[in-house]
Design a protein around this motif. Structure first.
Motif, PDB file in Angstrom:
ATOM      1  N   ILE A 356       0.868  -1.192   0.000  1.00 63.07           N
ATOM      2  CA  ILE A 356       0.000   0.000   0.000  1.00 63.07           C
ATOM      3  C   ILE A 356       0.898   1.233   0.000  1.00 63.07           C
ATOM      4  O   ILE A 356       1.788   1.370   0.860  1.00 63.07           O
ATOM      5  CB  ILE A 356      -0.925   0.029   1.243  1.00 63.07           C
ATOM      6  CG1 ILE A 356      -1.897  -1.156   1.206  1.00 63.07           C
ATOM      7  CG2 ILE A 356      -1.697   1.331   1.293  1.00 63.07           C
ATOM      8  CD1 ILE A 356      -1.453  -2.319   2.031  1.00 63.07           C
ATOM      9  N   GLU A 357       0.706   2.077  -0.990  1.00 62.84           N
ATOM     10  CA  GLU A 357       1.494   3.307  -1.075  1.00 62.84           C
ATOM     11  C   GLU A 357       0.897   4.372  -0.165  1.00 62.84           C
ATOM     12  O   GLU A 357      -0.313   4.583  -0.142  1.00 62.84           O
ATOM     13  CB  GLU A 357       1.534   3.814  -2.512  1.00 62.84           C
ATOM     14  CG  GLU A 357       2.279   2.858  -3.453  1.00 62.84           C
ATOM     15  CD  GLU A 357       2.353   3.405  -4.868  1.00 62.84           C
ATOM     16  OE1 GLU A 357       1.429   4.177  -5.240  1.00 62.84           O
ATOM     17  OE2 GLU A 357       3.325   3.093  -5.586  1.00 62.84           O
ATOM     18  N   LEU A 358       1.757   5.030   0.607  1.00 62.16           N
ATOM     19  CA  LEU A 358       1.306   6.078   1.513  1.00 62.16           C
ATOM     20  C   LEU A 358       1.031   7.386   0.762  1.00 62.16           C
ATOM     21  O   LEU A 358       0.347   8.265   1.302  1.00 62.16           O
ATOM     22  CB  LEU A 358       2.346   6.315   2.610  1.00 62.16           C
ATOM     23  CG  LEU A 358       2.644   5.096   3.510  1.00 62.16           C
ATOM     24  CD1 LEU A 358       3.714   5.442   4.534  1.00 62.16           C
ATOM     25  CD2 LEU A 358       1.361   4.627   4.197  1.00 62.16           C
ATOM     26  N   LYS A 359       1.544   7.498  -0.427  1.00 63.70           N
ATOM     27  CA  LYS A 359       1.282   8.627  -1.317  1.00 63.70           C
ATOM     28  C   LYS A 359       1.500   8.138  -2.737  1.00 63.70           C
ATOM     29  O   LYS A 359       2.155   7.100  -2.942  1.00 63.70           O
ATOM     30  CB  LYS A 359       2.199   9.816  -0.981  1.00 63.70           C
ATOM     31  CG  LYS A 359       3.671   9.494  -1.080  1.00 63.70           C
ATOM     32  CD  LYS A 359       4.555  10.633  -0.573  1.00 63.70           C
ATOM     33  CE  LYS A 359       4.522  11.833  -1.486  1.00 63.70           C
ATOM     34  NZ  LYS A 359       5.504  12.869  -1.092  1.00 63.70           N
ATOM     35  N   PRO A 360       0.972   8.815  -3.725  1.00 68.21           N
ATOM     36  CA  PRO A 360       1.156   8.353  -5.115  1.00 68.21           C
ATOM     37  C   PRO A 360       2.629   8.131  -5.441  1.00 68.21           C
ATOM     38  O   PRO A 360       3.476   9.006  -5.209  1.00 68.21           O
ATOM     39  CB  PRO A 360       0.564   9.487  -5.950  1.00 68.21           C
ATOM     40  CG  PRO A 360      -0.463  10.099  -5.044  1.00 68.21           C
ATOM     41  CD  PRO A 360       0.111  10.019  -3.671  1.00 68.21           C
ATOM     42  N   GLY A 361       2.910   6.938  -5.967  1.00 67.56           N
ATOM     43  CA  GLY A 361       4.295   6.604  -6.310  1.00 67.56           C
ATOM     44  C   GLY A 361       5.153   6.315  -5.106  1.00 67.56           C
ATOM     45  O   GLY A 361       6.391   6.234  -5.216  1.00 67.56           O
ATOM     46  N   GLY A 362       4.529   6.145  -3.945  1.00 64.43           N
ATOM     47  CA  GLY A 362       5.279   6.005  -2.699  1.00 64.43           C
ATOM     48  C   GLY A 362       6.195   4.803  -2.655  1.00 64.43           C
ATOM     49  O   GLY A 362       7.197   4.809  -1.923  1.00 64.43           O
ATOM     50  N   ASP A 363       5.890   3.769  -3.429  1.00 70.03           N
ATOM     51  CA  ASP A 363       6.706   2.565  -3.408  1.00 70.03           C
ATOM     52  C   ASP A 363       8.112   2.815  -3.962  1.00 70.03           C
ATOM     53  O   ASP A 363       9.013   1.998  -3.771  1.00 70.03           O
ATOM     54  CB  ASP A 363       6.016   1.462  -4.222  1.00 70.03           C
ATOM     55  CG  ASP A 363       6.594   0.088  -3.951  1.00 70.03           C
ATOM     56  OD1 ASP A 363       7.048  -0.133  -2.799  1.00 70.03           O
ATOM     57  OD2 ASP A 363       6.604  -0.756  -4.855  1.00 70.03           O
ATOM     58  N   GLU A 364       8.279   3.957  -4.654  1.00 67.25           N
ATOM     59  CA  GLU A 364       9.589   4.294  -5.223  1.00 67.25           C
ATOM     60  C   GLU A 364      10.188   5.548  -4.592  1.00 67.25           C
ATOM     61  O   GLU A 364      11.230   6.024  -5.046  1.00 67.25           O
ATOM     62  CB  GLU A 364       9.453   4.487  -6.742  1.00 67.25           C
ATOM     63  CG  GLU A 364       8.987   3.212  -7.457  1.00 67.25           C
ATOM     64  CD  GLU A 364       8.825   3.428  -8.959  1.00 67.25           C
ATOM     65  OE1 GLU A 364       9.015   4.587  -9.409  1.00 67.25           O
ATOM     66  OE2 GLU A 364       8.525   2.468  -9.679  1.00 67.25           O
ATOM     67  N   ILE A 365       9.519   6.083  -3.562  1.00 63.30           N
ATOM     68  CA  ILE A 365      10.031   7.301  -2.914  1.00 63.30           C
ATOM     69  C   ILE A 365      10.746   6.903  -1.624  1.00 63.30           C
ATOM     70  O   ILE A 365      10.145   6.362  -0.694  1.00 63.30           O
ATOM     71  CB  ILE A 365       8.895   8.285  -2.598  1.00 63.30           C
ATOM     72  CG1 ILE A 365       8.169   8.682  -3.893  1.00 63.30           C
ATOM     73  CG2 ILE A 365       9.435   9.524  -1.879  1.00 63.30           C
ATOM     74  CD1 ILE A 365       6.957   9.560  -3.653  1.00 63.30           C
ATOM     75  N   LEU A 366      12.048   7.163  -1.571  1.00 61.59           N
ATOM     76  CA  LEU A 366      12.853   6.799  -0.422  1.00 61.59           C
ATOM     77  C   LEU A 366      12.655   7.799   0.721  1.00 61.59           C
ATOM     78  O   LEU A 366      12.558   9.011   0.496  1.00 61.59           O
ATOM     79  CB  LEU A 366      14.337   6.767  -0.829  1.00 61.59           C
ATOM     80  CG  LEU A 366      15.340   6.182   0.157  1.00 61.59           C
ATOM     81  CD1 LEU A 366      15.089   4.681   0.352  1.00 61.59           C
ATOM     82  CD2 LEU A 366      16.773   6.432  -0.337  1.00 61.59           C
ATOM     83  N   VAL A 367      12.601   7.278   1.941  1.00 66.50           N
ATOM     84  CA  VAL A 367      12.509   8.152   3.118  1.00 66.50           C
ATOM     85  C   VAL A 367      13.897   8.681   3.426  1.00 66.50           C
ATOM     86  O   VAL A 367      14.860   7.910   3.582  1.00 66.50           O
ATOM     87  CB  VAL A 367      11.945   7.394   4.340  1.00 66.50           C
ATOM     88  CG1 VAL A 367      11.941   8.293   5.568  1.00 66.50           C
ATOM     89  CG2 VAL A 367      10.550   6.879   4.037  1.00 66.50           C
TER      90      VAL A 367
END
Length: 535
Positions: A356-367
């Motif tokens: 589940i992505e926390l924001k659009p495209g979140g699966d590819e956004i590094l923290v």
């Protein structure tokens, strides 16, 4: 006074004097004062006030007053019986006067209630509804007494009247109409034990279909189908206990139990939409009916019910390990981008792992250190809101169906939890003060003395076990243990274990001969009890 009566007479104005008064022809005046004194002491010890003329005069005056009141009530009831059909509210006053007169319900005055019931059949629907509104000013105890009196009237009439036809007997028709009025002050659920969840749902659906949500704010009465008895609190409490026990059963799958925290949280995979609404309704009804529920939600649930914004700190109440990880992420001075955490979470749904992505495209956004605050905010929202939104929305809808008062906004989340689930003020001295005894026990009996010495010496854990064993809940009502109506009933067989009727907060305590045996038997019962019985 007996001496005066025997030696010179009472001088009271009374129709019939005592047989121990020389104004009575059957009584011989005693001239010897010593003999009179001896007799006076004998009569005072033997008869008390019973044969004093003054006492008999008071009884006569009381009887005269009662007769006058009874005659007046009969006269008023005849007026009610013969009242023409009208829409004037003034006509209702005699009905209320009669309802307040205890003589009306005396079996010797059954005609009064008969005429009253006949008069009810002359009232049109608006007047009956107005009478029902006036009944709202009566106390709970008065309404219960009215219910009992009218049921008794119907029963007695069916037994004593000759050639009675139930469907055409006007007094019974009027009495049934009045009982219907009493029921309309109450919210009545008729349920079957074996189908209690479905029946509870059907009752709430019926209310919603009729668009009468105000019905939910009336005092709840439970009728188990096929079982006799009037719900004076015990049946209602049993209903809540059974429903809560079933809904929170792990096999039902609506909630997930955390063994470490000993709390329940919403199962995001549960699809029981109506059941979540029902448990919300149950929470609201418990609040309105002053019933303590044996539910163990984290405090964040009560925050959300009150519309208080949730925060990262609330995660600790449902997922302590995740909370510690998030705190570490927030406070570390390391480069968190090396941790390879992304704006997404994984979850298990019926054995299938989903991302589940926390924001659009979140699966590819590094923290990173620069965006971690956003991540913490989104992850908190996911855990406490979006992951359980379907379940929560139904639960919240059910609660608000009953509890939509703006006064709730004055409460803190801790106070709302205490009102629904009770508090932990284990002051058993307060419980001892209000305890009632039955079956032969008094507060001075040796077994009772042993009992209180034992429970006062209990640890808090054992005290909670005792409350759970005897009342069905290990929590204390808001306001303390003095708010519980607790009783101890005597059991002669000293070899039995203590037992309890949790619906009535009643402990069945055998008459143990020694304190050691009481301690052993009571501890065994408490340590081996589970749910509604023994392990």
């Amino acid at each position: 006074r007996y001496f005066t009566q025997l030696t010179r007479g009472c001088n009271e104005t009374i129709d019939k004097h005592s047989i121990y008064c020389c104004h009575n022809p059957q009584c011989t005046k005693i001239l010897d004062p010593n003999v009179a004194a001896v007799k006076s002491i004998e009569y005072a010890n033997k008869h008390k006030d019973q044969y004093l003329c003054m006492y008999m005069m008071i009884l006569q005056q009381r009887d005269d007053i009662i007769k006058t009141l009874s005659d007046s009530a009969i006269s008023l009831s005849k007026t009610v019986k013969n009242n023409p059909q009208t829409n004037s509210m003034e006509i209702l006053k005699p009905y209320v006067f009669l309802l307040q007169n205890p003589l009306v319900y005396d079996l010797d005055n059954s005609k009064i209630l008969e005429y009253f019931c006949v008069g009810l059949t002359n009232l049109d629907t608006p007047l009956m509804n107005t009478l029902g509104l006036w009944l709202l000013t009566f106390s709970k105890e008065q309404l219960i007494q009215l219910l009992t009196n009218f049921e008794q009237f119907i029963s007695v009439r069916l037994v004593t009247a000759e050639n009675i036809k139930l469907v055409s007997d006007i007094p019974i028709i009027g009495a049934c109409a009045f009982l219907e009025l009493l029921c309309k002050e109450y919210l009545v659920f008729q349920v079957r034990r074996e189908h209690i969840i479905n029946d509870a749902l059907n009752n709430t659906r019926q209310i919603q279909r009729n668009k009468t949500s105000e019905e939910m704010k009336k005092e709840l009465k439970i009728q188990f189908k096929g079982e006799d008895g009037i719900d004076q609190g015990g049946v209602q409490k049993e209903f809540f206990q059974i429903v809560v026990r079933k809904i929170f059963d792990t096999e039902f799958g609506m909630f997930i139990y955390n063994d470490k925290l000993r709390t329940w949280w919403f199962n995001p995979n549960s699809l029981d939409k109506l059941e979540f609404e029902l448990i919300g309704i149950i929470l609201g009804l418990a609040l309105y009916n002053n019933i303590i529920l044996d539910v163990h939600f984290p405090l964040v649930v009560y925050k959300k019910l009150l519309g208080i914004p949730v925060s990262l700190e609330d995660v600790e109440s449902i997922e302590p390990e995740i909370y510690q990880s998030l705190i570490t992420l927030r406070d570390t001075t390391d480069d968190v981008s090396e941790w390879m955490t992304y704006f997404s979470v994984t979850s298990d749904s019926f054995g299938e792992t989903k991302t589940i992505e926390l924001k659009p495209g979140g699966d590819e956004i590094l923290v990173t250190n620069s965006n971690r605050q956003e991540y913490l905010k989104l992850y908190t929202k996911y855990l406490l809101d979006s992951s359980i939104s379907k379940q929560w929305d139904e639960f919240y809808k059910g609660f608000k169906l009953v509890c939509d008062s703006p006064l709730l906004q004055l409460l803190r989340s801790e106070e709302l939890e205490d009102l629904i689930c009770g508090v932990e003020d284990l002051d058993f001295k307060e419980l001892e003060k209000i305890t009632m005894y039955d079956g032969g026990y008094t507060h001075t009996d040796q077994t009772i003395v042993y009992f209180w010495e034992t429970v006062h010496a209990f640890s808090n854990d054992m005290k909670r076990k005792f409350l759970s064993f005897s009342t069905g809940c290990d929590r204390v009502p808001y306001g303390g243990l003095s708010k519980i109506q607790f009783s101890i009933h005597k059991q002669i067989d000293s070899d039995r274990l203590p037992s309890a009727h949790t619906c009535f907060n009643a402990l069945i305590l055998p008459c143990y001969p020694t304190k050691e045996k009481l301690e052993e038997r009571l501890s065994k019962a408490l340590n081996n009890s589970e749910g509604f019985g023994l392990k």
